[in-house]
Design a protein around this motif. Structure first.
Motif, PDB file in Angstrom:
ATOM      1  N   ARG A  46       0.837  -1.215   0.000  1.00  0.00           N
ATOM      2  CA  ARG A  46       0.000   0.000   0.000  1.00  0.00           C
ATOM      3  C   ARG A  46       0.867   1.259   0.000  1.00  0.00           C
ATOM      4  O   ARG A  46       2.023   1.231   0.409  1.00  0.00           O
ATOM      5  N   CYS A  47       0.251   2.371  -0.441  1.00  0.00           N
ATOM      6  CA  CYS A  47       0.943   3.654  -0.341  1.00  0.00           C
ATOM      7  C   CYS A  47       0.008   4.700   0.238  1.00  0.00           C
ATOM      8  O   CYS A  47      -1.214   4.572   0.164  1.00  0.00           O
ATOM      9  N   ASN A  48       0.588   5.732   0.836  1.00  0.00           N
ATOM     10  CA  ASN A  48      -0.204   6.771   1.499  1.00  0.00           C
ATOM     11  C   ASN A  48      -0.107   8.127   0.781  1.00  0.00           C
ATOM     12  O   ASN A  48      -0.564   9.134   1.316  1.00  0.00           O
ATOM     13  N   ILE A  49       0.520   8.143  -0.382  1.00  0.00           N
ATOM     14  CA  ILE A  49       0.543   9.367  -1.187  1.00  0.00           C
ATOM     15  C   ILE A  49       0.282   8.978  -2.654  1.00  0.00           C
ATOM     16  O   ILE A  49       0.250   7.779  -2.983  1.00  0.00           O
ATOM     17  N   SER A  50       0.111   9.972  -3.498  1.00  0.00           N
ATOM     18  CA  SER A  50      -0.086   9.687  -4.916  1.00  0.00           C
ATOM     19  C   SER A  50       0.869  10.546  -5.739  1.00  0.00           C
ATOM     20  O   SER A  50       0.666  11.750  -5.884  1.00  0.00           O
ATOM     21  N   GLY A 172      -3.589  11.215   8.645  1.00  0.00           N
ATOM     22  CA  GLY A 172      -4.508  11.454   9.758  1.00  0.00           C
ATOM     23  C   GLY A 172      -5.947  11.165   9.375  1.00  0.00           C
ATOM     24  O   GLY A 172      -6.859  11.856   9.845  1.00  0.00           O
ATOM     25  N   GLY A 173      -6.140  10.162   8.520  1.00  0.00           N
ATOM     26  CA  GLY A 173      -7.498   9.780   8.131  1.00  0.00           C
ATOM     27  C   GLY A 173      -8.114  10.702   7.086  1.00  0.00           C
ATOM     28  O   GLY A 173      -9.302  10.567   6.770  1.00  0.00           O
ATOM     29  N   LYS A 174      -7.333  11.642   6.538  1.00  0.00           N
ATOM     30  CA  LYS A 174      -7.888  12.570   5.542  1.00  0.00           C
ATOM     31  C   LYS A 174      -7.088  12.517   4.242  1.00  0.00           C
ATOM     32  O   LYS A 174      -5.865  12.323   4.276  1.00  0.00           O
ATOM     33  N   LYS A 175      -7.794  12.769   3.157  1.00  0.00           N
ATOM     34  CA  LYS A 175      -7.120  12.925   1.862  1.00  0.00           C
ATOM     35  C   LYS A 175      -6.871  14.420   1.680  1.00  0.00           C
ATOM     36  O   LYS A 175      -7.822  15.215   1.687  1.00  0.00           O
ATOM     37  N   ILE A 176      -5.614  14.800   1.540  1.00  0.00           N
ATOM     38  CA  ILE A 176      -5.279  16.232   1.441  1.00  0.00           C
ATOM     39  C   ILE A 176      -4.586  16.459   0.094  1.00  0.00           C
ATOM     40  O   ILE A 176      -3.541  15.860  -0.186  1.00  0.00           O
ATOM     41  N   GLU A 177      -5.180  17.332  -0.709  1.00  0.00           N
ATOM     42  CA  GLU A 177      -4.722  17.472  -2.099  1.00  0.00           C
ATOM     43  C   GLU A 177      -3.775  18.666  -2.286  1.00  0.00           C
ATOM     44  O   GLU A 177      -3.713  19.562  -1.436  1.00  0.00           O
ATOM     45  N   GLY A 178      -3.101  18.663  -3.418  1.00  0.00           N
ATOM     46  CA  GLY A 178      -2.337  19.821  -3.896  1.00  0.00           C
ATOM     47  C   GLY A 178      -1.265  20.310  -2.937  1.00  0.00           C
ATOM     48  O   GLY A 178      -0.609  19.521  -2.232  1.00  0.00           O
ATOM     49  N   ALA A 179      -1.089  21.641  -2.903  1.00  0.00           N
ATOM     50  CA  ALA A 179       0.000  22.235  -2.124  1.00  0.00           C
ATOM     51  C   ALA A 179      -0.164  21.971  -0.618  1.00  0.00           C
ATOM     52  O   ALA A 179       0.837  21.845   0.098  1.00  0.00           O
ATOM     53  N   ASP A 180      -1.404  21.884  -0.134  1.00  0.00           N
ATOM     54  CA  ASP A 180      -1.602  21.609   1.302  1.00  0.00           C
ATOM     55  C   ASP A 180      -1.035  20.237   1.674  1.00  0.00           C
ATOM     56  O   ASP A 180      -0.370  20.075   2.702  1.00  0.00           O
ATOM     57  N   GLY A 181      -1.337  19.254   0.839  1.00  0.00           N
ATOM     58  CA  GLY A 181      -0.803  17.907   1.094  1.00  0.00           C
ATOM     59  C   GLY A 181       0.714  17.887   0.956  1.00  0.00           C
ATOM     60  O   GLY A 181       1.423  17.302   1.787  1.00  0.00           O
ATOM     61  N   ALA A 182       1.211  18.539  -0.091  1.00  0.00           N
ATOM     62  CA  ALA A 182       2.666  18.555  -0.317  1.00  0.00           C
ATOM     63  C   ALA A 182       3.390  19.223   0.849  1.00  0.00           C
ATOM     64  O   ALA A 182       4.486  18.797   1.243  1.00  0.00           O
ATOM     65  N   ALA A 183       2.778  20.264   1.427  1.00  0.00           N
ATOM     66  CA  ALA A 183       3.428  20.969   2.544  1.00  0.00           C
ATOM     67  C   ALA A 183       3.621  20.020   3.737  1.00  0.00           C
ATOM     68  O   ALA A 183       4.684  20.022   4.383  1.00  0.00           O
ATOM     69  N   ILE A 184       2.614  19.206   4.023  1.00  0.00           N
ATOM     70  CA  ILE A 184       2.729  18.247   5.143  1.00  0.00           C
ATOM     71  C   ILE A 184       3.796  17.196   4.817  1.00  0.00           C
ATOM     72  O   ILE A 184       4.636  16.855   5.659  1.00  0.00           O
ATOM     73  N   LEU A 185       3.755  16.710   3.593  1.00  0.00           N
ATOM     74  CA  LEU A 185       4.737  15.698   3.186  1.00  0.00           C
ATOM     75  C   LEU A 185       6.163  16.229   3.333  1.00  0.00           C
ATOM     76  O   LEU A 185       7.028  15.577   3.939  1.00  0.00           O
TER      77      LEU A 185
END
Ligand code: CLF
Ligand code: SF4
Length: 310
Positions: A46-50, A172-185
């Protein structure tokens, strides 16, 4: 151009024991790669990012060659496979978990596999490859398990650039897209690298070079991860995977890759001998023997694969 030898590159934060292991690690040491073999155990589907360059029908592009599917093993079947293979492959020094998804997105199976193999082979050098999203959560468990070699793929330092590379993260149980997701990563990758380095882990940072997306930023990525304590960077070409968002994106040439590696070598040692190998690769880096040991080949003890989805 070769990597410098391990003894010439002693990094003050890396422990003596870890550096001794590095001398037998074919990816972290150029000198080791013609003598010592590694074995990947594909226990992490499995993976947790795309990533836009990923097609999940294939192995993780960070540590494997697209277009090659792998069997998926349970921890118990991975242990049996290791026991079988270690009798047949000379100088098998490293056991790595490199997908086909992300090692930390499958942490329970990854941890259990390492614990089981440690019982049989306490001297084995363990190695993990990850996108880094879960490093702040599992970093100390990695250290406590005795893993001293970790690869983290860091493709950018800016969320806006990350938005062009990653579609979303699951966190954290959420799908976070675009720059917001990338910032956490990006935050988790950098924090995770710093923490592991402080605890004596030898870190390789993989960077997938994407022309006109992150290519100009690569020297900054290398400088940043050096400051955080990384040991080596492995700048890799994009190999456009069929079916991925970057399917039609141009493949990076090795001429471009080697040019940027040479520039970055002024700051940090560079890997020049990566083979972008499979998630079930076995043997010397330049001599994959995985086909000899696949479940289809029997491996001497009946079917080993227990397929999962993810
Ligand atoms: Fe495997 Fe990766 Fe460990 Fe090596 S591979 S998890 S660091 S034991 Fe090696 Fe293969 Fe290149 Fe990776 S040649 S893709 S660098
Ligand atoms: Fe695919 Fe690897 Fe990216 Fe996950 S981290 S989406 S498996 S390339």
């Amino acid at each position: 151009m070769d990597c410098l030898s391990v003894k010439d590159q002693c990094c003050s934060r890396v422990s003596f024991d870890a550096l001794e292991q590095t001398k037998k690690h074919p990816c972290f040491s150029f000198e080791a790669h013609k003598k010592y073999a590694r074995m990947h155990l594909p226990v992490a589907p499995r993976c947790n990012i795309s990533c836009n360059y990923c097609n999940r029908k294939f192995d993780c592009l960070h540590e494997s060659r697209p277009g090659v599917t792998s069997e998926i093993l349970s921890p118990e079947s991975a242990r049996r496979k290791y026991s079988f293979v270690k009798e047949k492959v000379e100088n098998l020094s490293v056991v790595g978990i490199a997908g086909p998804g992300d090692a930390l997105a499958n942490w329970e199976d990854t941890r259990q596999t390492i614990e089981l193999i440690k019982q049989d082979a306490p001297d084995v050098v363990f190695c993990l490859s990850t996108n880094g999203l879960m490093l702040p959560h599992y970093g100390m468990e990695i250290v406590d398990l005795g893993i001293r070699h970790v690869t983290v793929t860091v493709n950018c330092l800016e969320p806006d650039t990350g938005a062009k590379i990653y579609r979303f993260i699951n966190y954290g149980g959420k799908k976070i897209e675009g720059a917001d997701g990338a910032a956490i990563l990006i935050k988790n990758q950098l924090e995770g690298i710093a923490d592991l380095a402080k605890h004596g882990v030898v870190i390789k940072v993989n960077i997938v070079m994407l022309k006109d997306i992150n290519s100009r930023h690569i020297p900054d990525i290398v400088k940043k991860v050096k400051d955080l304590g990384a040991f080596i960077t492995n700048i890799m070409p994009l190999i456009p995977a069929g079916g991925s968002a970057f399917e039609k994106y141009p493949q990076t040439s090795m001429k471009e890759i080697n040019k940027i590696r040479k520039i970055c070598q002024a700051d940090l040692r560079q890997m020049y001998h990566c083979k972008q190998c499979r998630a079930d690769a076995i043997g010397l880096l330049g001599d994959d023997r995985s086909y000899e040991f696949s479940s289809a080949a029997g491996c001497g003890e009946g079917p080993l694969a227990s397929l999962k989805t993810g």
